[in-house]
Structures are given as C-alpha cells and as structure tokens.
Design an enzyme around this catalytic site. Structure first.
Site, PDB file in Angstrom:
ATOM      1  N   ASP A  94      67.953  13.034 -24.218  1.00  0.00           N
ATOM      2  CA  ASP A  94      67.402  14.095 -25.074  1.00  0.00           C
ATOM      3  C   ASP A  94      66.392  14.921 -24.289  1.00  0.00           C
ATOM      4  O   ASP A  94      65.393  14.381 -23.806  1.00  0.00           O
ATOM      5  CB  ASP A  94      66.670  13.490 -26.294  1.00  0.00           C
ATOM      6  CG  ASP A  94      67.618  12.955 -27.350  1.00  0.00           C
ATOM      7  OD1 ASP A  94      68.387  13.748 -27.913  1.00  0.00           O
ATOM      8  OD2 ASP A  94      67.578  11.732 -27.623  1.00  0.00           O
TER       9      ASP A  94
ATOM     10  N   ASP B 284      66.931  10.572 -18.321  1.00  0.00           N
ATOM     11  CA  ASP B 284      66.743  10.578 -19.768  1.00  0.00           C
ATOM     12  C   ASP B 284      67.798  11.516 -20.365  1.00  0.00           C
ATOM     13  O   ASP B 284      68.327  12.379 -19.643  1.00  0.00           O
ATOM     14  CB  ASP B 284      65.326  11.079 -20.071  1.00  0.00           C
ATOM     15  CG  ASP B 284      65.075  11.199 -21.554  1.00  0.00           C
ATOM     16  OD1 ASP B 284      65.512  10.302 -22.311  1.00  0.00           O
ATOM     17  OD2 ASP B 284      64.446  12.191 -21.974  1.00  0.00           O
TER      18      ASP B 284
END
Lengths: 299, 299
Positions: free
Chosen positions: A26, A24
């Site tokens: 963020d 991922d």
C-alpha cells in the site's frame, strides 16, 4: 542522521550493494486497487538485475493467496512465496510458539487472518461473522465467552464493533495465559485509492485500552517477520533494502533489522513530515516513487 | 502518601470537614441498573446532616434529564441540577468557548450527548443513527463529509463502527480548526451489573490513533467540570469530598481540583490494585462501599 535524496549515483550504488528489495505494498506498489505509475517497469528491471523481490505488507485483510491474485489482476506476476503479510505473520507466530492445538483463536479482523490461521491448522472464529452481531447494554445482560480461546488476534477490521471489542477483552482478561497479538499498529492506510482510512492501529488501540495491556506486534516494525524471511531466503539483512511509504513501520522495520532503507513519497508520508524537526526516523534515501529507480538507473 | 482505611473517627472527621459530597454513579451508587446496597440510607443521612450532594458521572450515554429519571426509578430523589454528566460537560464546553452557531457537531456516542447538545442549542448529528451505516472498502470509494462540522465529540458508543471512525477522522483532520473533544477516557465501566465493558476510552483511543492527535477531555479527571460546580454552588473545593470507584478518573479529579477523596471498592478498583507498587494515585481514605459511612457514623 539526515537522509539523502535518491540520485543517479546513489541509485546505482544502492542497487549494487543489495541482493534483495523488500517492498511494502500500500502506497508503494498500489493505492487501494490502483497500480502506482511505473511499478511494473521497476519490478521488471530489478528482476532483470537479478534482485530478489519480497513483498512485505502490514495489511492483514487478505491472505498470501489472495494477494497473489491481486498482483495478477494488476498485471504483476508475484508468487505466494514472495508475499509476507501480517496475517501470515500472526499465524506463523502461533506456530513458532507451539500454540496448543486444542486452543482456539479469536479474530478481530477480516478474512485474511482467518484464512492464514486455517491454512496453518488452527481453529479460529470471529472476523466478518461477528461484525453482524450487536450488543444491547441492558440491565443484567451477561456476555459469555469461550474459555478455550488462547489467543486474540487484532488486525484491520471494517466491521469492527462493540461486540468484538468486548469478546476480545473478555478472552484476554479472563482466559489464563491468553495471548494478545496485533497484526500491526498502522494508524491509517490507503484502503481505497481516494483517501486514507483508519488502520489496524485504531482497533488495536481500542482493545489495548479496554484490557490495559500492550499487544505483541507481529507486522512491521516488529522484527518478527524478518526471521521468516531469513529462513526462507539465504540472504544477509545488510544486503537488503526495505522500500516503504511509512516511517514508523516500513523504515523503522528496515532499521530494526539492519537493512538499507528507501522512503517513497507515493503513500502516506510527505516531504515536510519527513523533514519536520519532530521526526526522528530517517531513511538512508528518499524519492518520489519506485519508478524513480528506473529513470535514475537509465541516466 | 499512603491512604487510610475509613474508620469511625476518620468518617466523623470527614463529615465534619466537608460541606458537599461529589459522588460518582457507576460503581458507587449503582452497577448497571442495580442500586448498590445501603446507598439510599447513606444519601438520606448525608442530606439530614445538611451536606450538599452532587452526582458527577463520566457516563455520557444519558442526559441529565434521563439520569434524574434513572435515580427516581431506583427510588432516589435527585434533581437534574444535582447531576453533572460528561455529556452535559461537552455541551457546556462548547458554550463556554463560544462555539459558532453556524457550525455543526459530529457525535460518536449515544443519545445523552445529542440531547445535551440540542438542549444547549447546537446542531448535531451522528450518534445511534450512524451505527446503522456500513462502509464497504472498495476500489475508488470516496467518503465525503460535512465541511461545516466544527467539533467532534467522542463518548461511550455501543454502536461504534468503522463508518463513525472515518467520519470523525475526516472532520478532525480536514475541517480547519475542528475541535476533538472526549467526554472521558475510562477504559472500562460497569455498563451492566454483571460485568465490565469497554468504556469511552476505547472509542477515544481508536479515533485518537486514527488522527494522531490527543483530545480535549471534559469529564473526570479533567478539572473542567469543577468550574461549573463552583459557579452553580457557593462552595470551596477544600470543603468537598469526591467519592468514586476509579483511581484514574474519580480520585484524580478530586485531587486535581483540591477536594478530599474517598475511594469505594464497590466498583472497578480492588484493594490489591490500590496497594500495588505501580499505583501512584492514593485517595485520602478508602472503604468497601458508601454504606460504610452510615455504619461508621452510627458507632
């Protein structure tokens, strides 16, 4: 099942048992526009160990091309092909479902979605442009909409307004067969390094409430994106590890698709939240941040 | 329990068995700014029969004073005291719960809420003014908020935007004990005569998603408003009839508070929706529009 803290042993065993890391962005790689400490060294080590790296983000504000530039601006070499965004997933969903070329797509969201749709050859409108439009709810005001819209895509939109909400609602409610697609349902996200902001989930919740219908979700935790990953790379999901900072998107996505899972605390999830009795999503492993991998593997 | 179609017999028996009619406005009295046919004659007849009339609306866009003017502009004499809006309910909720006078109220909504709060003596801000404010999600942007906000009220807001969503979220999440109040959760409403529009429920859904918390609802179907009705008028709920066009607000409100219920089809609910197997809210009686009462009582 309780999760385990990442240790030197479990880090070694994790790295030995997987061929690819799905990461991922963020809260794992960066917060807003700030790189998280040690990310550069960690990615370098994983590449050196021959691991395939794939960046999987629910953030639909940018296209894959724009994300590649963002990686570069932070000093990381990542190709477009290694990046899977929910904006790209939305465009691929239409492609895979043979969305008719004569139909249009209405977008509640930002440039990333419009760019990916155009790259995939779809006609679309809405987005930032409609953020400037106002509604005046007066007496006999009738709001018209394009009857050739066959899909509405809702993603994170800092220019979200009542105009877009009504436009999207009319298309979904009145155009026969019109698809209602959500890039993702994250309630919040680190849109800036300084604090959390409302996520795409808030815009999706508003439109979903208005039309009283649930959307098709193409980002995490939906397993839709995995189909493309598997088509693009010759890998087994059991030999992948999903690394993320959100339980309800990243870790759930990893579990839904049969990956190993590693939660990092450098984003939105805190240790008390992970260990709270009300939480029923448990990663295989958890640690403070991605950089712990480097430090533990060097012990 | 299946509902019954309003007939000459059931209309007579309804009128004989109740002392007061609680009437929803949008979809019962008017659609947008257009009076629904025969409303004037019906209200006149009910008043002549000695029935108390109370207008109960979830629409928070106007204050009681402004609604009284709207009734007048449509040729209906209705006093402020006969009108119960969800904006008024929100102000009364704070009053009843001894909201500290040194605290402020942040409003996601329109003038009706601000006006009622000011009339009740509370300091408030937000509303239409903040509809002009934009957010630019840039690098290290930090969005500050007033730590003395002790309540956030969310209602219908045609100037809803990302700024307000984040402001409301920060107050609810970071100000200790901050109340999260929703005027109502109607998904849609006839904000103009021509069509349905997203209702307050859409703004509430967005904020609720962002803060991952459910609001206190003061409008229908919450029974909160009934406390004020009972204090204002010396009546028993078993001798009241709630008339409305929405099952999930009006009819549920009537049932939650022990009133008889009459559904009219002049607003958002259609006969197929009422009779659909998935619907589990059944009014005592249903008919096309309020005017049927006059026609049936004259048979």
């Amino acid at each position: 099942m309780a999760e385990g803290l990442l240790t030197a042993d479990s880090a070694r065993s994790l790295v030995d048992s997987v061929d690819a890391f799905l990461l991922d962005c963020d809260g794992v790689i960066w917060k807003g526009d700030e790189l998280i400490d040690g990310v550069s060294e960690t990615l370098e080590l994983l590449r050196k160990l021959g691991k395939k790296l794939v960046f999987v983000t629910n953030n639909s504000r940018k296209s894959r091309r724009q994300y590649s530039k963002k990686f570069k601006s932070l000093g990381l070499e990542v190709t477009e092909e290694e990046i899977f965004t929910s904006s790209f997933a939305a465009a691929m969903f239409l492609k895979l479902n043979s969305f008719p070329p004569e139909k249009k797509v209405y977008v509640v969201g930002e440039d990333g979605i419009l760019d990916e749709l155009k790259l995939a050859g779809f006609e679309c409108f809405g987005g930032p442009e409609d953020g400037k439009k106002n509604i005046m709810l007066e007496a006999n005001f009738y709001f018209d909409h394009d009857k050739s819209v066959g899909a509405v895509i809702v993603g994170l939109d800092q220019h979200f307004n009542y105009y877009k909400m009504q436009y999207a609602s009319l298309c979904i409610r009145e155009n026969p067969g019109c698809l209602f697609i959500a890039t993702n349902r994250d309630p919040t996200g680190h849109m800036t390094a300084a604090q959390e902001w409302p996520g795409a989930g808030t815009m999706v919740a508003a439109v979903s409430c208005s039309v009283q219908k649930e959307p098709i979700v193409v980002g995490k935790p939906s397993s839709f994106l995995m189909d493309f990953l598997l088509k693009s790379f010759n890998l087994e999901t059991s030999r992948m590890c999903m690394v993320g900072d959100r339980l309800d998107t990243d870790i759930l996505f990893g579990q839904n698709t049969g990956c190993k899972t590693l939660l990092v605390m450098s984003g939105v999830t805190t240790l008390p939240e992970l260990q709270d009795a009300s939480n029923d999503i448990h990663p295989d492993l958890y640690t403070n941040s991605l950089y712990d991998l480097v430090q533990l593997l060097q012990q």
